[in-house]
Design an enzyme around this catalytic site. Structure first.
Site, PDB file in Angstrom:
ATOM      1  N   ASP A  94     -12.480   2.797   9.641  1.00 32.23           N
ATOM      2  CA  ASP A  94     -12.911   2.860   8.285  1.00 32.23           C
ATOM      3  C   ASP A  94     -13.553   1.690   7.710  1.00 32.23           C
ATOM      4  O   ASP A  94     -13.180   1.241   6.676  1.00 32.23           O
ATOM      5  CB  ASP A  94     -11.545   3.281   7.332  1.00 32.23           C
ATOM      6  CG  ASP A  94     -11.899   3.746   5.824  1.00 32.23           C
ATOM      7  OD1 ASP A  94     -13.288   4.365   5.885  1.00 32.23           O
ATOM      8  OD2 ASP A  94     -11.032   3.915   5.212  1.00 32.23           O
ATOM      9  N   LYS A 141       0.799  -1.292  -0.101  1.00 38.59           N
ATOM     10  CA  LYS A 141      -0.081   0.012   0.179  1.00 38.59           C
ATOM     11  C   LYS A 141       0.995   1.267  -0.119  1.00 38.59           C
ATOM     12  O   LYS A 141       1.549   1.483   0.958  1.00 38.59           O
ATOM     13  CB  LYS A 141      -0.699   0.144   1.352  1.00 38.59           C
ATOM     14  CG  LYS A 141      -1.910   1.246   1.297  1.00 38.59           C
ATOM     15  CD  LYS A 141      -2.732   1.339   2.473  1.00 38.59           C
ATOM     16  CE  LYS A 141      -3.672   2.572   2.583  1.00 38.59           C
ATOM     17  NZ  LYS A 141      -4.437   2.593   3.698  1.00 38.59           N
TER      18      LYS A 141
END
Length: 135
Positions: free
Chosen positions: A114, A18
């Protein structure tokens, strides 16, 4: 040799990377927070949570290496269902796995900040894997 190949060779397993926004590199406070969040995430060991390996920094920027999941996000998975609707018998085990993962993480003092379908992966065997705990 690219970043992913170097990390995979080091860890001797497939990984996902990422890449983090370039702006973070110059933000000392944000990078320290990211190091702390990565460290907390590394403590999580649960079959329904994507394992975080490490935070890496080099001349090209910063990135997090994590477990590679052979699958797709819940968003893509849902769209592949007939009429983009997931029948409850397919959905129920994924909900149970996700809730079990969240309960485990909360017990470890880690809160997922999230929760959304894009942060839930469904692997090739139909198992749920939570990713991106707000890092």
């Amino acid at each position: 040799m690219g970043q992913i190949e170097r990390v995979q060779r080091l860890l001797r397993q497939p990984v996902a990377l990422k890449r983090l926004p370039a702006e973070l590199r110059g933000d000392i406070v944000a990078m320290e927070t990211l190091r702390q969040e990565t460290s907390r995430s590394q403590r999580l060991a649960h079959p329904s949570i994507v394992r975080v390996n490490d935070l890496h920094e080099d001349e090209s920027g910063a990135f997090i290496s994590m477990e590679y999941v052979d699958g797709q996000s819940a968003v893509v998975w849902r769209l592949a269902q007939p009429q983009a609707v997931v029948p409850w018998p397919l959905l129920a085990p994924l909900v149970a796995q996700t809730l079990d993962a969240l309960e485990y993480a909360h017990g470890e003092g880690v809160i997922h900040r999230d929760i959304k379908p894009a942060n839930l992966l469904i692997d090739k065997r139909g198992r749920a894997k939570l990713v991106d705990f707000g890092i």
